[in-house]
Design an enzyme around this catalytic site. Structure first.
Site, PDB file in Angstrom:
ATOM      1  N   GLY A   1      -3.347 -12.330 -10.139  1.00  0.00           N
ATOM      2  CA  GLY A   1      -3.134 -11.236  -9.195  1.00  0.00           C
ATOM      3  C   GLY A   1      -3.636  -9.910  -9.717  1.00  0.00           C
ATOM      4  O   GLY A   1      -2.874  -8.949  -9.835  1.00  0.00           O
TER       5      GLY A   1
ATOM      6  N   ASN B   1      -6.935  -8.274  -8.800  1.00  0.00           N
ATOM      7  CA  ASN B   1      -8.089  -7.599  -8.191  1.00  0.00           C
ATOM      8  C   ASN B   1      -7.721  -6.215  -7.666  1.00  0.00           C
ATOM      9  O   ASN B   1      -8.573  -5.468  -7.194  1.00  0.00           O
ATOM     10  CB  ASN B   1      -8.733  -8.456  -7.100  1.00  0.00           C
ATOM     11  CG  ASN B   1      -7.767  -8.833  -5.994  1.00  0.00           C
ATOM     12  OD1 ASN B   1      -6.846  -8.103  -5.689  1.00  0.00           O
ATOM     13  ND2 ASN B   1      -7.981 -10.001  -5.407  1.00  0.00           N
TER      14      ASN B   1
ATOM     15  N   GLY C   1      -4.119  -3.060  -7.837  1.00  0.00           N
ATOM     16  CA  GLY C   1      -2.767  -2.729  -8.271  1.00  0.00           C
ATOM     17  C   GLY C   1      -2.540  -2.790  -9.767  1.00  0.00           C
ATOM     18  O   GLY C   1      -3.435  -2.529 -10.576  1.00  0.00           O
ATOM     19  N   ILE C   2      -1.315  -3.163 -10.144  1.00  0.00           N
ATOM     20  CA  ILE C   2      -0.919  -3.195 -11.555  1.00  0.00           C
ATOM     21  C   ILE C   2      -1.761  -4.196 -12.330  1.00  0.00           C
ATOM     22  O   ILE C   2      -2.166  -3.947 -13.465  1.00  0.00           O
ATOM     23  CB  ILE C   2       0.576  -3.529 -11.680  1.00  0.00           C
ATOM     24  CG1 ILE C   2       1.428  -2.444 -11.019  1.00  0.00           C
ATOM     25  CG2 ILE C   2       0.977  -3.670 -13.149  1.00  0.00           C
ATOM     26  CD1 ILE C   2       2.906  -2.788 -10.916  1.00  0.00           C
ATOM     27  N   GLY C   3      -2.033  -5.339 -11.716  1.00  0.00           N
ATOM     28  CA  GLY C   3      -2.834  -6.350 -12.396  1.00  0.00           C
ATOM     29  C   GLY C   3      -4.230  -5.855 -12.724  1.00  0.00           C
ATOM     30  O   GLY C   3      -4.765  -6.138 -13.801  1.00  0.00           O
TER      31      GLY C   3
ATOM     32  N   SER D   1      11.072  -8.137 -12.289  1.00  0.00           N
ATOM     33  CA  SER D   1      11.462  -6.893 -11.622  1.00  0.00           C
ATOM     34  C   SER D   1      12.943  -6.638 -11.862  1.00  0.00           C
ATOM     35  O   SER D   1      13.729  -7.569 -12.081  1.00  0.00           O
ATOM     36  CB  SER D   1      11.198  -6.993 -10.117  1.00  0.00           C
ATOM     37  OG  SER D   1      11.790  -5.918  -9.422  1.00  0.00           O
TER      38      SER D   1
ATOM     39  N   TYR E   1      12.791 -12.643  -2.575  1.00  0.00           N
ATOM     40  CA  TYR E   1      12.046 -11.937  -3.632  1.00  0.00           C
ATOM     41  C   TYR E   1      12.924 -11.743  -4.869  1.00  0.00           C
ATOM     42  O   TYR E   1      12.506 -12.027  -6.001  1.00  0.00           O
ATOM     43  CB  TYR E   1      11.557 -10.593  -3.113  1.00  0.00           C
ATOM     44  CG  TYR E   1      10.832  -9.766  -4.150  1.00  0.00           C
ATOM     45  CD1 TYR E   1       9.504 -10.045  -4.485  1.00  0.00           C
ATOM     46  CD2 TYR E   1      11.469  -8.715  -4.807  1.00  0.00           C
ATOM     47  CE1 TYR E   1       8.835  -9.306  -5.449  1.00  0.00           C
ATOM     48  CE2 TYR E   1      10.809  -7.967  -5.769  1.00  0.00           C
ATOM     49  CZ  TYR E   1       9.497  -8.259  -6.086  1.00  0.00           C
ATOM     50  OH  TYR E   1       8.849  -7.530  -7.043  1.00  0.00           O
TER      51      TYR E   1
END
Length: 419
Positions: free
Chosen positions: A125, A127, A129-131, A255, A285
């Protein structure tokens, strides 16, 4: 013995100096009486410095035969060993380390002076954001990174952007397809990664997640949030175990939401998903993030003897990423709180810290937040819950993919079934 004069950044008593030997040992000199000792005059602790020079530095010999250090980015030269800036106290216990970074630190700050050349990482994950910030930060410091994502077009664009922003070598960045909503795709991804990394994988960063989805089953007949956030990451990790060696680090990006997990009726049907009749996207989640934490704990125990570290972490509160794209109300909420949250570089800092910090060598089974370990939830500390989650997860995988890939864990955690 040839020594290199250097001033320490630590607070030393007046008249004391910190120096290093050519072979990288730290010692302290009292300039008043010229006495030498190997322990810090204030703390009484020995100090160690990295074996390698900081990222971007080279050691040379000048015309007078003296050792000199060159910083390639600035062109500056110095006779001071730059490793002294990264000296740290020798640990008496594995958890004896001070907090060097906090909630405002960025991934670039965490990696200051760190050379990751020759290291290999896989990130899910990433491509955006945080990744993406995690991948960019590691690549900037010489790490070879495999970006495992579902959207290959976006991944190739991300690689080009990383090269543009960091001058990283495009040869060190590889894209591999991974659809976490398909266990078959996970297996194919693992096979592709094994072809890329013939020997070892230094960092496995399980970053991908979805949020805000209603009950929706995947092709494997599993709740999408449960499978993408937890089950597929566990399966990928077990499949890649042969690439993990002594010193490798596995990071589950969880999280603080794991503290709000609700396991009511979850274990009834032996599938870990929230029951349809009271399904909540938020609870789904939260539960998946709890499963991340307890899975990291179980695997840390399983692999401790191999010196493979497995930890989990919280990247930041309400960080503005693509995670919130599934529902307009979540997008609005993230927009409203954006001025009070971390930047993406700050959000990536804890992941990068847990993946690379020298003081975390051998540290495993912990939960991190703001670049330091902290206590996780009571549910996360319940060993019976952890074993139940791990056992049921294995059963769910085996029911769909067969027992071959994870048989050794089945024999231990599900010994009464699948014999």
């Amino acid at each position: 013995m040839h020594v290199i004069d250097s001033d320490s950044e630590d607070e030393l008593p007046p008249g004391w100096e910190e120096k290093s030997t050519e072979d990288g040992n730290v010692y302290f000199v009292n300039t008043c009486n010229n006495k030498i000792q190997w322990t810090h005059p204030r703390t009484g602790c020995k100090k160690v410095i990295p074996k390698e020079l900081p990222f971007g530095w080279t050691k040379m010999v000048d015309e007078d035969g003296k050792t000199v250090y060159l910083q390639h980015e600035t062109g500056n030269k110095t006779y001071i060993d730059p490793r002294l800036a990264f000296a740290r106290e020798e640990k008496k216990h594995i958890h004896d380390f001070r907090q060097r970074f906090d909630s405002s630190s960025t991934a670039f700050q965490v990696l200051h002076g760190v050379d990751l050349s020759g290291k290999f990482a896989l990130i899910t994950g990433c491509n955006a954001g945080i990744g993406y910030e995690t991948a960019k930060s590691l690549a900037r410091h010489g790490c070879s990174v495999v970006l495992a994502n579902r959207n290959m077009e976006a991944t190739e664009a991300a690689i080009k952007q990383i090269v543009k922003e960091t001058n990283a070598s495009e040869d060190n960045l590889k894209a591999v397809h991974l659809d976490l909503s398909s266990l078959q795709s996970v297996k194919q991804c693992a096979a592709a990664v094994k072809a890329i990394f013939a020997s070892n994988l230094d960092m496995l960063i399980l970053n991908a997640a979805i949020f805000g989805y209603g009950f929706e089953e995947t092709e494997d007949r599993i709740d999408r949030t449960l499978q993408v956030n937890h089950l597929s990451h566990l399966y990928l990790t077990l499949l890649l175990e042969p690439l993990l060696k002594s010193g490798s680090r596995v990071i589950f990006v969880s999280s603080e939401s794991h503290r709000m997990a609700n396991l009511k009726n979850v274990f009834v049907n032996q599938d870990l998903a929230c029951p349809k009749d009271w399904y909540s996207s938020m609870t789904a989640y939260n539960n998946s993030k709890l499963y991340n934490v307890v899975t990291a704990k179980v695997l840390s125990g399983e692999w401790k003897h191999k010196r493979i570290a497995v930890n989990s972490l919280h990247p930041g509160n309400m960080v503005s990423t693509n995670l919130s794209k599934s529902w307009w109300l979540y997008r609005l909420l993230f927009f409203l709180v954006r001025p009070f949250t971390k930047s993406l570089q700050q959000a990536a800092a804890t992941t990068v810290y847990v993946a690379t910090a020298a003081e975390l060598e051998g540290v495993t089974g912990l939960y991190f937040n703001n670049c330091f370990y902290c206590e996780d939830s009571a549910l996360a500390r319940d060993e019976e819950i952890a074993k139940a989650v791990f056992s049921i997860s294995l059963k769910m995988i085996v029911e769909r993919m067969g027992p071959t890939d994870i048989k050794m864990y089945l024999d231990k955690y599900c010994m009464n079934e699948h014999r």
